[in-house]
Enzyme design. Structure first.
Site, PDB file in Angstrom:
ATOM      1  N   LYS A  90       0.826  -1.024   0.195  1.00 12.67           N
ATOM      2  CA  LYS A  90       0.273  -0.312   0.213  1.00 12.67           C
ATOM      3  C   LYS A  90       0.847   1.408   0.269  1.00 12.67           C
ATOM      4  O   LYS A  90       0.681   1.957  -0.597  1.00 12.67           O
ATOM      5  CB  LYS A  90      -1.147  -0.004   1.075  1.00 12.67           C
ATOM      6  CG  LYS A  90      -1.815  -0.691   1.102  1.00 12.67           C
ATOM      7  CD  LYS A  90      -2.500  -0.595   2.483  1.00 12.67           C
ATOM      8  CE  LYS A  90      -4.038  -2.282   1.753  1.00 12.67           C
ATOM      9  NZ  LYS A  90      -4.417  -2.999   3.747  1.00 12.67           N
ATOM     10  N   ASP A 143     -10.998   3.051   4.731  1.00 16.04           N
ATOM     11  CA  ASP A 143     -11.582   1.763   4.296  1.00 16.04           C
ATOM     12  C   ASP A 143     -13.077   1.712   4.136  1.00 16.04           C
ATOM     13  O   ASP A 143     -14.021   0.728   3.946  1.00 16.04           O
ATOM     14  CB  ASP A 143     -11.034   0.667   5.303  1.00 16.04           C
ATOM     15  CG  ASP A 143      -9.999  -0.030   5.391  1.00 16.04           C
ATOM     16  OD1 ASP A 143      -9.815  -0.421   3.738  1.00 16.04           O
ATOM     17  OD2 ASP A 143      -9.320  -0.099   6.124  1.00 16.04           O
ATOM     18  N   GLN A 168      -4.514  -1.131   9.415  1.00 14.09           N
ATOM     19  CA  GLN A 168      -4.736  -2.225   9.355  1.00 14.09           C
ATOM     20  C   GLN A 168      -5.391  -3.666  10.270  1.00 14.09           C
ATOM     21  O   GLN A 168      -5.092  -3.231  10.795  1.00 14.09           O
ATOM     22  CB  GLN A 168      -3.476  -2.550   8.571  1.00 14.09           C
ATOM     23  CG  GLN A 168      -3.291  -4.449   8.583  1.00 14.09           C
ATOM     24  CD  GLN A 168      -3.578  -4.789   6.682  1.00 14.09           C
ATOM     25  OE1 GLN A 168      -3.759  -3.173   6.037  1.00 14.09           O
ATOM     26  NE2 GLN A 168      -3.952  -5.670   5.852  1.00 14.09           N
TER      27      GLN A 168
END
Ligand code: NAD
Length: 296
Positions: free
Chosen positions: A54, A121, A98
């Site tokens: 990422k 997200d 994460q």
């Protein structure tokens, strides 16, 4: 029929180019560089790989990447304090924590402490509610990537029968909301669904998000249907490690009209959509028009 392959790798590269163009424009015309902060707690090997790629792709499209690697023992208080700092940092437009988090940390509490406008997200409860009521939100990356591929392949998917296998909060449920938003007739199937093969056989669009290697055989797929395989499963075959999806690719591609491969289908689209969400969040934060084609 031999299915057309939906090349997620090539499509993701196209999305990243669109993002890079938008970033260049923001820098040139507005003096703004979008920034994405990624928070990793602990040393889970798979999470480390995801975070590294990422960060790399964030930099490749011209954005700033801020990586925060915290010790596995980090307290909830310290993690929430970092998120608060990132929420208030004007250089940070997107924040991603994460998952999974170590067991002693409350995932819902942590995710819901992110500023919803920076929640790239799309997991914050406000974004879930906005998406569910058809309002502007941050959309979870994997289902957004699936939607983009479906729109690209079909033009319009209005009126199509879609069956999603899997009802998780990160894939199945938001996928259902997005397909409803595009006027599909949506069925969500799951582990307790009766006659799953019959349910899947009715679908014009099948989205498989289960996490069981090759559980959907070709004879569940209606002739000409479009198959989006979200599953990523590591298996050993002929003494070699291999990645396979939730769909048996070989038999399904004999019936399907189009199908995403694993690897090279949904996977690359997920990171591309994370970058797209970051640039969208940056535009919104600065009252600028959103880039076209990068949101739901
Ligand atoms: P999850 O474990 O949270 O959810 C799985 C769902 O499958 C559940 O809702 C369950 O009801 C359903 N299910 C389980 N067994 C079933 C059965 N026999 N029949 C029908 N339904 C069944 O998983 P998830 O997080 O949604 O992920 C699903 C898969 O997608 C995994 O392989 C994961 O690795 C992959 N994934 C890929 C990406 C990507 O970027 N490509 C992103 C997220 C998840």
């Amino acid at each position: 029929m031999v299915a057309q392959v939906i090349d997620g790798k090539a499509f993701a590269a196209k999305v990243r180019t669109q993002v890079a163009d938008q970033v260049a424009k923001l820098k040139e015309e507005n003096g703004i560089t979008p920034g994405l902060a990624v928070v990793l707690v602990g040393e889970d090997p798979a999470s480390q790989v995801y975070v590294r790629s990422k960060g790399k792709m964030t930099v490749e499209v011209g954005m700033n990447s801020y990586e925060h690697k915290l010790d596995v023992e980090t307290s909830e208080e310290d993690l929430l304090a970092l998120i608060d700092k990132l929420n208030n940092d004007p250089a940070v437009h997107g924040i991603l924590v994460q998952l999974p988090l170590p067991k002693h940390l409350n995932e819902d509490l942590v995710i819901n402490s992110i500023d919803p406008a920076k929640d790239v997200d799309g997991f914050h409860i406000s974004n879930v509610g906005l998406l569910g009521t058809g309002q502007k939100s941050m959309v979870p990356c994997t289902p957004l990537g699936c939607l983009m591929m479906l729109r690209d392949h079909h033009g319009s998917i209005s009126g199509m029968d879609a069956v999603i296998i899997g009802r998780s909060n990160i894939v199945g449920k938001p996928m259902a909301q997005l397909l409803l938003g595009d006027s599909c007739t949506v069925t969500i199937a799951h582990s307790r669904t009766k006659d799953l093969p019959d349910v899947v056989r009715r679908a014009d669009i099948v989205v498989a998000a289960v996490g069981r290697p090759e559980m959907v055989p070709g004879d569940w797929i209606k002739e000409g249907a479009t198959v989006i395989d979200v599953g990523i499963n590591r298996i050993e075959r002929d003494g070699k490690n291999k990645l396979v999806g939730d769909v048996d690719y070989a038999s399904a591609s004999e019936n399907a009209g189009a199908i995403t491969p694993v690897p090279g289908g949904v996977g690359p689209m997920t990171i591309a959509c994370l970058l797209a969400n970051t640039v969208t969040a940056c535009c919104r934060a600065n009252g600028l028009p959103e880039p076209e084609g990068l949101t739901a």
